[in-house]
Design a protein around this motif. Structure first.
Motif, short mmCIF file in Angstrom:
data_model
loop_
_atom_site.label_atom_id
_atom_site.label_comp_id
_atom_site.label_asym_id
_atom_site.label_seq_id
_atom_site.Cartn_x
_atom_site.Cartn_y
_atom_site.Cartn_z
N ILE A 92 0.87 -1.18 0.00
CA ILE A 92 0.00 0.00 0.00
C ILE A 92 0.90 1.23 0.00
CG2 ILE A 92 -1.70 1.35 1.30
CD1 ILE A 92 -2.86 -1.27 2.34
N GLY A 93 0.57 2.20 -0.85
CA GLY A 93 1.38 3.40 -0.94
C GLY A 93 0.56 4.66 -0.66
N GLY A 94 1.24 5.80 -0.78
CA GLY A 94 0.56 7.07 -0.57
C GLY A 94 1.00 7.74 0.72
N THR A 95 0.55 8.96 0.89
CA THR A 95 0.96 9.74 2.06
C THR A 95 -0.23 10.26 2.86
OG1 THR A 95 1.17 11.70 0.64
CG2 THR A 95 3.17 10.42 1.06
N GLY A 96 -1.38 9.63 2.71
CA GLY A 96 -2.53 10.03 3.51
C GLY A 96 -2.24 9.94 4.99
N ALA A 97 -2.79 10.87 5.76
CA ALA A 97 -2.42 10.98 7.17
C ALA A 97 -3.19 10.05 8.09
CB ALA A 97 -2.61 12.42 7.64
#
Length: 307
Positions: free
Chosen positions: A177-182
């Motif tokens: 899983i990727g991304g930079t959601g907080a």
């Protein structure tokens, strides 16, 4: 640190071109060959032959390669229903002898959905589908043989599935899983993922994202996942070669030095080391010029042995 080759075939690439890169990556000792999962070119420019289907590509590579690991960064949940996706990934994993990894995400590129008639719900619904697909994939793959799997959610319903075929890897292929959601992203990583990837961010942003996932894993009562980063790569023996490669892929060299992995082998090795200090165990090298196999050879010769 493991170095993985990451390609963007939606910018225009045939299967044979991807195969050449995958075979070179395997021969040179890279850990994995990954590709994006898109159906249309991103940004202006010549679409060339167009995109190719990610899982059709990986099925071919499963038979045309022998040792290198294979996967997606990332498959959108909007493209495929969870049951058929579980079957496709399990079959390709069998075909490869257990070398497949699944990167999964919500999807973001609305234009390709419109172009190919794929529904593109709002982000809240996509995250809901994302979570349910993760539950279903893990459930189908880990259900013991001879038992059935059922699921009732807001978006998907499965009843008495035989949960076949099973992947070659047990209990399942690794999930990325990727991304930079907080908030939502760290929670889903802690529940379902084997690896967390931060794509195309600064060292500072990457550090903050890794820390959020560490805290989410702690709250979930599990050990931290494998951490990784994806960065555009542009390596040259000297400034002229670096500038030439940056020009071919249409990148501003100064910006690429700041935001990607651009420079001499020594410069790039130093920056990879800084990602390692943050806890990254894998770097996905985004290779945008698929015809430049000498680029891969330079990276292998000058970086693989030093990282």
């Amino acid at each position: 640190m493991k170095l993985r080759i990451f390609t963007e075939p939606q910018q225009g690439a045939t299967y044979d071109e991807l195969l050449a890169v995958a075979l070179a990556a395997e021969r040179l000792g890279f850990d994995a060959f990954f590709r994006s999962d898109h159906y249309m070119r991103i940004g202006p420019g010549d679409p060339g032959p167009g995109s190719t289907d990610a899982w059709t590509t990986l099925a071919g590579l499963a038979r045309d390669t022998t040792t290198i690991r294979l996967g997606t960064l990332v498959t959108p949940v909007t493209f495929r229903l969870p049951g058929p996706l579980a079957i496709s990934v399990a079959q390709v994993d069998q075909m490869s002898g257990g070398r497949v990894e699944l990167g999964l995400g919500t999807g973001w590129y609305d234009a390709e959905h419109t172009a190919y008639g794929i529904p593109f719900p709002p982000i809240g619904e996509r995250f809901g589908r994302f979570e349910e697909q993760l539950e279903i994939l893990v459930g189908l793959w880990t259900t013991p043989e001879g038992e059935t799997f059922s699921f009732e959610g807001a978006h998907y319903r499965l009843a008495d599935s035989l949960a076949l075929p099973k992947p070659a890897q047990s209990p399942k292929p690794p999930i990325i899983i990727g991304g930079t959601g907080a908030t939502r992203t760290p929670r889903l990583v802690a529940r379902f993922a084997d690896e967390y990837n931060v794509p195309f961010r600064t060292l500072e942003d990457t550090s903050e994202a890794f820390d959020r996932v560490r805290k989410a894993c702690e709250a979930e009562g599990r050990e931290p996942v494998v951490f990784s980063a994806a960065q555009t790569v542009c390596v040259g023996a000297d400034d002229a070669e670096i500038a030439r490669r940056a020009g071919v892929i249409g990148q501003d060299l100064a910006a690429l030095r700041a935001t990607g992995l651009a420079g001499t082998p020594a410069e790039v090795a130093e920056k990879i080391g800084r990602f390692a200090e943050l806890g990254a165990e894998r770097i996905y090298l985004q290779v945008l010029d698929l015809d430049d196999l000498e680029h891969l050879e330079l990276i292998a010769d000058e970086l693989l042995t030093h990282v």
